[in-house]
Design a protein around this motif. Sequence first.
Motif, short mmCIF file in Angstrom:
data_model
loop_
_atom_site.label_atom_id
_atom_site.label_comp_id
_atom_site.label_asym_id
_atom_site.label_seq_id
_atom_site.Cartn_x
_atom_site.Cartn_y
_atom_site.Cartn_z
N UNK A 77 0.81 -1.03 -0.11
CA UNK A 77 0.07 0.07 0.01
C UNK A 77 1.12 1.08 -0.02
N UNK A 78 0.41 2.53 -0.61
CA UNK A 78 0.81 3.61 -0.34
C UNK A 78 0.67 4.35 1.06
N UNK A 79 1.45 4.87 1.75
CA UNK A 79 1.11 5.53 2.98
C UNK A 79 1.93 6.78 3.18
N UNK A 80 0.98 7.82 3.59
CA UNK A 80 1.59 9.11 3.83
C UNK A 80 1.72 9.33 5.42
N UNK A 81 2.94 9.61 6.07
CA UNK A 81 2.86 9.53 7.40
C UNK A 81 2.96 11.05 7.94
N UNK A 82 2.02 11.23 8.85
CA UNK A 82 1.86 12.47 9.43
C UNK A 82 2.09 12.61 10.80
N UNK A 83 2.94 13.66 11.17
CA UNK A 83 2.87 13.99 12.76
C UNK A 83 1.73 13.99 13.38
N UNK A 84 1.66 13.29 14.65
CA UNK A 84 0.44 13.16 15.58
C UNK A 84 -0.07 11.81 15.37
N UNK A 85 0.49 10.94 14.42
CA UNK A 85 0.06 9.66 14.24
C UNK A 85 1.02 8.63 14.73
N UNK A 86 0.91 7.04 15.02
CA UNK A 86 1.79 6.34 15.40
C UNK A 86 1.55 5.14 14.44
N UNK A 87 2.62 4.63 13.57
CA UNK A 87 2.82 3.60 12.87
C UNK A 87 3.20 2.24 13.41
N UNK A 88 2.27 1.31 13.76
CA UNK A 88 2.87 0.23 14.22
C UNK A 88 3.42 -1.13 13.46
N UNK A 89 4.30 -1.81 13.69
CA UNK A 89 4.83 -2.75 12.84
C UNK A 89 5.09 -3.89 13.63
#
Length: 300
Positions: A77-89
């Motif tokens: 998928x394509x992902x735009x990461x933004x401040x204020x969000x957390x990306x869990x792997x």
Amino acid sequence: MLADRVSVAIGRGYNIPPPPTVAARIAGASEIAFSHFKSLEPQPGLSVPSPREEAFVFNVPLAPARYPIVSIDGRRQSVIQDPGKAYLFDLTSRNEVSLDTTYDSIRIHLPQTAIDCMAYEKGLPRVGGLRALCLGQDDAVLYHLALTLRPAILHSVPVTTAFMEYIALALHDHVIYTYGDIRRGARASGGLTPWQVRRACDFIEANLADDPSIAELSRECGISASYFARAFRVTLGMTPHQWITSRRIERAKSLMVQTMESLAEIAIMCGFVDQSHLGRHFLRLDGISPAQWRRRRHSE
């Protein structure tokens, strides 16, 4: 050490110099690692997947980043990461991202063993893994923790062990209730007993020139590190690392009045890394430099 292992793995995986990484112990020998994950030079291709292990990674962006490809076990998928969000792997999966982008974030490496050990110490059931509502969950708490961590990661030498442990404990507490399968129940809100306050403060005074940790202080008081950190703040109105810093400043003031030692020597005697480290904390707490304070006292 976890910090070295994580830093080397990130460098190899993303074809960047090993990023600055620090680790904090939260229970027994269990550690959490924090990295400043940054690159301003896009590269072709995909990252090399990290070795599979029972651990989780939170990527907390400090600046927006667009990843044309984020692949988890082959699902792209394509992902735009933004401040204020957390990306869990989940590191038991095969995770790959496109390197054709720029990024600036705090990366938190959280082994399952650390989650389990801390839950056990708190008397909680085992946390059966971590799960996010989506890839990019709103999380103001992790974002603000990341902002607090960034200077500590980049300038790890002047940072006290107690500070990093306190941040790690706060992180664990937030993560297990937000992303784990633990329901938040009644929280203990009591403080330390008078004898525990005396024991903790005496230990701090005796070890100001060293680096007293929350783990050591909690052992002196016969309670868990997580309970100690919370109870200390309830009782004394500040965190352990704030108390340690304030006591170091008071000792420095005493030495400046009673001795002719240089400020550089006094800084080391009080547990600061160097004179500039003493000066930064002194200015923040008293509004003037140590030299100015000393001159005023000697002119009185």
